[in-house]
Design an enzyme around this catalytic site. Sequence first.
Site, short mmCIF file in Angstrom:
data_model
loop_
_atom_site.label_atom_id
_atom_site.label_comp_id
_atom_site.label_asym_id
_atom_site.label_seq_id
_atom_site.Cartn_x
_atom_site.Cartn_y
_atom_site.Cartn_z
N GLY A 190 0.78 -1.24 0.00
CA GLY A 190 0.00 0.00 0.00
C GLY A 190 0.81 1.29 0.00
O GLY A 190 0.32 2.32 0.46
N GLU B 156 5.91 6.33 -9.60
CA GLU B 156 4.53 5.95 -9.21
C GLU B 156 3.93 6.91 -8.18
O GLU B 156 2.81 7.39 -8.35
CB GLU B 156 4.51 4.53 -8.64
CG GLU B 156 4.90 3.46 -9.64
CD GLU B 156 4.77 2.05 -9.06
OE1 GLU B 156 3.77 1.75 -8.42
OE2 GLU B 156 5.70 1.25 -9.27
N HIS C 163 0.86 1.28 -13.15
CA HIS C 163 1.64 0.11 -13.57
C HIS C 163 3.13 0.48 -13.58
O HIS C 163 3.50 1.55 -14.07
CB HIS C 163 1.19 -0.35 -14.97
CG HIS C 163 1.92 -1.57 -15.41
ND1 HIS C 163 1.59 -2.84 -14.94
CD2 HIS C 163 2.99 -1.73 -16.22
CE1 HIS C 163 2.43 -3.70 -15.46
NE2 HIS C 163 3.28 -3.07 -16.24
N GLU D 211 -11.28 -3.48 -20.67
CA GLU D 211 -11.32 -4.94 -20.62
C GLU D 211 -9.97 -5.58 -20.99
O GLU D 211 -9.77 -6.76 -20.75
CB GLU D 211 -12.46 -5.47 -21.51
CG GLU D 211 -12.29 -5.32 -23.01
CD GLU D 211 -12.45 -3.89 -23.52
OE1 GLU D 211 -12.75 -2.98 -22.72
OE2 GLU D 211 -12.24 -3.68 -24.72
N ASN E 193 1.49 3.01 -2.61
CA ASN E 193 0.77 3.94 -3.51
C ASN E 193 -0.46 4.52 -2.82
O ASN E 193 -0.80 5.68 -3.03
CB ASN E 193 0.40 3.25 -4.82
CG ASN E 193 1.56 3.22 -5.78
OD1 ASN E 193 1.95 4.26 -6.31
ND2 ASN E 193 2.15 2.06 -5.98
C1 GAR Z 1 3.41 -1.17 -7.36
O1 GAR Z 1 4.71 -1.15 -7.90
C2 GAR Z 1 2.38 -1.18 -8.48
O2 GAR Z 1 2.72 -0.40 -9.56
C3 GAR Z 1 2.40 -2.64 -8.84
O3 GAR Z 1 2.48 -3.34 -7.62
C4 GAR Z 1 3.15 -2.51 -6.66
C5 GAR Z 1 2.26 -2.35 -5.45
O4 GAR Z 1 2.90 -1.67 -4.42
N1 GAR Z 1 1.24 -2.98 -9.60
C6 GAR Z 1 1.27 -3.83 -10.60
O5 GAR Z 1 2.26 -4.43 -10.93
C7 GAR Z 1 -0.08 -4.03 -11.30
N2 GAR Z 1 0.13 -4.54 -12.61
P1 GAR Z 1 2.10 -0.97 -3.23
O6 GAR Z 1 1.14 -2.00 -2.68
O7 GAR Z 1 3.19 -0.64 -2.23
O8 GAR Z 1 1.44 0.25 -3.79
#
Ligand code: GAR
Length: 213
Positions: free
Chosen positions: A14, A183, A112, A150, A16
Amino acid sequence: MEKIKIAVFVSGSGTNLQALIDASKSGIIKHGELSLVISSNPEAYAINRAELAGIPVCVVAKKSCKDQAEFECKLIKELSRHDIGLIVLAGFMSILSADFTSKYPGRIINVHPSLIPSFCGKGYYGLKVHEDALKYGVKVTGATVHFVNEIPDGGQIIAQKAIKIRECDTPETLQHRVMENAEWVILPKAAEKVAKELLRETDKTNTPEKEKS
Ligand code: GAR
C-alpha cells in the site's frame, strides 16, 4: 467544495495508497475524497495504512468467492454503498472482467510499474516487471497511470514518468526507484486530474440548457 468519492483497491503493502493519502493531506488531491479502501488480501499492510488515515476499509477476498462473478458482485455492492465515483487500482493484484470495467467507463485508473506498452499485460505485476526490464537490457523504464478497460493494461494512458536504469540495478533497487520517483508522483496527480474532469462532466450534465449558453 463538491468532491468525487474515491475507492482505492489494494492487495499488498500500500505504498501507492500512502502516496494518495499524503497527497490528499497536502492538497494535491482537491477534487476527490478518499472514501473507501478495498483489499483483496486480508493480510495486506495497506489495511493498516487506511485505518491509520481513518478511511473506511473492507476486505473482499477473492479466495472466499466461488468465482469471478461473485467477487465482482461483492465489489460492486461496496462501491454503490459508498457512492463511489472513481476507482483507483493501487497495487491491486486481480484482473477485473469486461463485465466489471464496462460498468465504470472512464472511472477506473491503474498504476503500472513500466512504460506501457512495454512489460505489461497479463502476468506482469510486481517485481517480475523489473526483472524482465533488466533482462531485456532497456536503458529507460518508468511508470504509467492509465484508464482501465477490458484489456489488461490496455486502456488510454493518462500519465507516464521515465526512470533511467543504472548498471548496478537489481530488480529490487529498480522497483524502489520507480515507485519513489515515478509511481508515488504521477498516481496522485492523475487521480486529481480525473476527479476534476469527472466533476466538470457532472456539472455540465446538471446545468440546465439555458444556463449553458
Ligand atoms: C506497485 O509497484 C504497483 O505499480 C504494482 O504493484 C506494486 C504495489 O505496491 N502494480 C502492478 O504491478 C499491477 N500490474 P504498493 O502496494 O506498495 O502500492
